[in-house]
Design an enzyme around this catalytic site. Structure first.
Site, PDB file in Angstrom:
ATOM      1  N   TYR B 135       0.831  -1.208   0.000  1.00 45.02           N
ATOM      2  CA  TYR B 135       0.000   0.000   0.000  1.00 45.02           C
ATOM      3  C   TYR B 135       0.868   1.262   0.000  1.00 45.02           C
ATOM      4  CZ  TYR B 135      -4.800  -1.830   0.614  1.00 45.02           C
ATOM      5  OH  TYR B 135      -6.030  -2.404   0.428  1.00 45.02           O
ATOM      6  N   SER B 168       4.760  -5.001   5.592  1.00 45.31           N
ATOM      7  CA  SER B 168       5.008  -5.899   6.730  1.00 45.31           C
ATOM      8  C   SER B 168       5.453  -7.261   6.245  1.00 45.31           C
ATOM      9  CB  SER B 168       3.734  -6.069   7.564  1.00 45.31           C
ATOM     10  OG  SER B 168       3.251  -4.828   7.959  1.00 45.31           O
ATOM     11  N   GLU B 251      -8.636  -4.384   8.007  1.00 50.17           N
ATOM     12  CA  GLU B 251      -7.361  -4.233   8.702  1.00 50.17           C
ATOM     13  C   GLU B 251      -7.553  -3.489  10.027  1.00 50.17           C
ATOM     14  OE1 GLU B 251      -4.407  -2.038   6.546  1.00 50.17           O
ATOM     15  OE2 GLU B 251      -2.858  -2.411   8.049  1.00 50.17           O
TER      16      GLU B 251
END
Lengths: 382, 412
Positions: B135, B168, B251
């Site tokens: 993102y 991540s 999320e």
């Protein structure tokens, strides 16, 4: 334990809202204040509330009530809080009737509770003696004399004290000033010799009184609960009161927030709506979040009161969570409401000031945020 | 609603199955090193973790409510609640943790084609593929829609160039779900697509970023003519922003769970002093009956009360969404509050531990003390990742409270 309203509770809430909106806008309280009304509540409104069954909401059917639970009384209180409705609901129904229901003998319950439901009997709980709520710090004495007792002492912040027919007085029959044991409750007729009641004019324009007891002689049948051992029952009654007042505060803070939100969407400065300023948006969003937490705390505490499996300790914890959180957020929301209104928020003509005044009194009543955080810590062993 | 009797049968069957199939070591509190993330590079420190994952995946219970057709458990909401209750009853560990389950899967089920679901969902359920999220970019943080990574169609493939940041576990992931610009001529929100591709594809490189906590959970990720199949573009060309926002709601719901730690710490079965802020305060101050500093005591009480009210609100939100609406705008409120609570928890732990929370490594500090220091630093990212707290407050103001949007005026 459910955190969402049942269908019946939602119906009751909707009908309470419709009634309050139509019959009891803030202007009713304003009128009572401006006319220095002797009673401090609107008798005609109260009669209609009795007809709607609000006084018997949490009282068992065996004593003339409707056994709709504290969840039912809670949504009524919440809606009445939206317009700051002043009535005997808190002193008589929430506190007085609960004291009789929790501590009273069979005779006391069957004689008095039906009169609460019908409206014949108004009650007031006299507990605080100093400017801070400290329920075990009781100096008022009750000395055994023959079959009865003689009471001496002073009480303050007695909600509805000047209109009650009977007073529920917390007094000490033995022990030192801070002891939990030795505390007893008495049901005293307001017109008994030696009882003097002075109305206090409070900032929120709601009812309160100072009470002094000078050699008040009462019979042994005035005792409510066990002599010297009323503290656990009293604590439960206070927790019921705290949770109910938290429900009322929830309604008031939601309304104050809604009024403020509307204002942010109407008021223009610098050629734009002030609600488009991030400095105000973030504060509004934070208030919204806090109010959501308040709603959950109130729902959980009310539903625990109606759950026979919940222990007094669990109820005490939920009551302190609710009252601490609501007292803190009521202060936040009402302060912000006035600030966001700017100059108009400072005028008596505008209603928002009434919400701030009521928020302070309700926050202090039966223990403020500091009191309940301290209590929560003690209950949890730290 | 299903019949009570039917649900009771399900409970009994589930209980019996869990008793028979959950290995003993999977009924002990989770330790960080044994968390199962799955993927092609998965390692199992504890071999029973693998057994547990396979047994649960065979029933589809790693994703209990996902459709059976794609390998999920096919359970109703009521049944999945019973499953989680029965797992909690024996302290069963979650068999699998993954961004595939918490983020990609739900949007793929909502917006993917049948072929896309057939290709990707079963591998998420079984933990065969580990996903990461592409993102943020170096120049696109809170203003995510300004992203610049380009995807250009070449035959039946897209050619991707650009870079992502704060990805991540990109260095451990097999595939990426990625936001790319497929049209630069239209307003920024209208030229974004959501695409899936293999991290082993030529032209993809990753580089871990060392954080203030000393740990490196995030990477920089670079795409140099990386190729993705056009059939793996999800939700239609230039429709990626809608997918991206939907995924962010999932999320945020996941991240808000961090705030629950404050109220869960005191439940039975915990072992460390650090699990309970008030116990830590008393232990490190040498107090026996109550915290001797009244200011700290009040702050901790306030924190605990807020944590309890927050946990009740999360529970209420679940009860309210039982009709199956999924996460809604209140997920922003929960995410924001949960993150702030977690940060408060670590600030209070720092106050409670005194100088024992100020060590970095070496002698004089216990492992769990060093962990508090590192986690305190880590917690600062809670209100940045997945949308900063400030962005969450913007979302609440606009979507929940209906306040006018100054930003959209500026951008026009």
């Amino acid at each position: 334990m459910s955190l969402v309203l049942s269908e019946d509770q939602q119906l009751l809430k909707d009908s309470a809202k419709a009634f309050v909106d139509q019959n009891a806008p803030v202007s009713v309280l304003r009128g009572l204040r401006d006319s220095k009304d002797a009673l401090g509540y609107d008798q005609n409104l109260w009669r209609q509330m009795l007809e709607l069954g609000w006084a018997g909401m949490a009282i068992p059917e065996a004593y003339g009530g409707f056994e709709f639970g504290y969840g039912g009384l809670g949504v009524v209180l919440e809606e009445s809080g939206r317009t700051l409705l002043s009535s005997p609901l808190i002193a008589t129904v929430l506190l007085g009737a609960s004291a009789i229901n929790e501590l009273g003998s069979e005779t006391q319950k069957s004689e008095l509770l039906p009169k609460v439901v019908s409206g014949e009997l108004l009650l007031a709980l006299a507990i605080d003696e100093k400017p801070h709520h400290r329920p075990n710090r009781i100096e008022t004495s009750a000395v055994k004399a023959g079959d009865g007792y003689v009471l001496n002492g002073c009480k303050t912040f007695v909600l509805d004290g000047h209109i009650a027919n009977k007073l529920v007085v917390v007094a000490r029959t033995s022990g030192a000033i801070d002891d939990e044991s030795g505390i007893s409750l008495f049901l005293i007729d307001a017109n008994t010799d030696g009882v003097s009641i002075n109305r206090s004019w409070m900032v929120d324009s709601r009812n309160s009184a100072m009470l002094s007891l000078n050699d008040v002689k009462i019979g042994g049948d005035a005792l409510l609960g066990a002599e010297g051992n009323a503290y656990p029952g009293l604590t439960r009654v206070l927790d019921i009161g705290r949770i109910g007042v938290a429900a009322e505060m929830l309604g008031s803070m939601q309304q104050a927030f809604d009024i403020t939100l509307d204002y942010l969407k109407q008021r223009e400065q610098f050629g734009v709506l002030i609600g488009s300023f991030q400095g105000l948006q973030h504060r509004a969003a934070e208030m919204y979040s806090e109010i959501e937490l308040c709603k959950s705390a109130v729902r959980a505490a009310l539903s625990a009161l109606d759950d026979a499996e919940k222990t007094d300790a669990k109820i005490a914890e939920l009551a302190s969570i609710a009252k601490a959180k609501l007292s803190e957020v009521a202060t936040l929301v009402s302060n912000e409401a006035v600030q966001m209104h700017g100059g108009i928020g400072m005028t008596d003509e505008y209603d928002i000031g009434f919400y701030m005044k009521r928020a302070r009194v309700a926050s202090a009543f039966l223990g403020d945020a500091l009191f309940h955080r301290d209590r929560y810590a003690s209950l949890n062993g730290f | 609603m299903q019949a009570i009797a039917q649900l009771e049968d399900f409970r009994q069957e589930t209980r019996a199955w869990l008793e028979a199939n959950c290995p003993a070591s999977m009924r002990t509190p989770m330790v960080d090193a044994e968390v199962v993330w799955g993927g092609r590079k998965a390692t199992f420190v504890n071999p029973e973790s693998k057994v547990w994952l396979e047994r649960m995946a065979d029933k589809g219970w790693t994703t209990p409510t996902w459709p059976k057709e794609y390998g999920g458990g096919g359970l109703s909401k009521e049944e999945s609640i019973i499953l989680s209750q029965e797992m909690a009853r024996i302290n069963a560990r979650p068999p699998l943790n993954s961004f595939g389950i918490s983020m990609l899967g739900p949007v793929l089920l909502e917006s993917g084609t049948h072929e896309q679901k057939m290709e990707h969902i079963p591998k998420i359920v079984r933990g065969e593929i580990r996903w990461c999220q592409g993102y943020s970019e170096p120049g696109s943080g809170s203003d995510l829609a300004s992203l610049n990574t380009k995807a250009v169609l070449d035959g039946d493939e897209y050619v991707i160039n650009g870079s992502k940041v704060w990805t991540s576990y990109a260095d451990k992931a097999d595939w990426i779900f990625c936001l790319v610009r497929t049209d630069s001529e239209v307003p920024k929100h209208a030229g974004i697509s959501f695409i899936l591709f293999d991290m082993d594809a030529p032209g993809v490189t990753t580089k871990p970023i060392k954080l203030i906590s000393g740990m490196s959970p995030f990477c920089e990720t670079f795409f140099d003519n990386a190729r993705a199949k056009a059939t793996n573009l999800v939700g239609g060309l230039n429709n990626g922003w809608a997918i991206a926002k939907r995924l962010l709601q999932h999320e945020r719901t996941m991240i808000s769970g961090f705030g629950l730690a404050g109220s869960q710490g005191d439940r039975g079965g915990t072992t460390s002093t650090m699990d309970s802020v008030e116990r830590a305060a008393m232990y490190y101050r040498g107090d026996t009956d109550k915290i001797s500093d009244p200011g700290l005591r009040d702050e901790i009480a306030q924190f605990k009360i807020d944590s309890a009210a927050f946990a009740l609100t999360s529970q209420r939100s679940i009860e309210e969404s039982k009709q199956g609406q999924g996460p809604n705008a209140t997920s922003s409120m929960l995410k924001n509050y949960g993150c702030e609570l977690n940060k408060r928890r670590y600030e209070l732990l720092l106050s409670s531990l005194g100088s024992q929370a100020l060590g970095w490594e070496g002698e004089g500090f216990a492992n769990d003390e060093i962990a508090v220091t590192r986690e305190w630093l880590r917690s600062k990212a809670n209100s940045i990742e997945g949308g900063t707290s400030e962005v969450q407050l913007n979302v609440i103001a606009k979507r929940v409270l209906g306040l006018p949007d100054m930003l959209s005026l500026v951008q026009k």
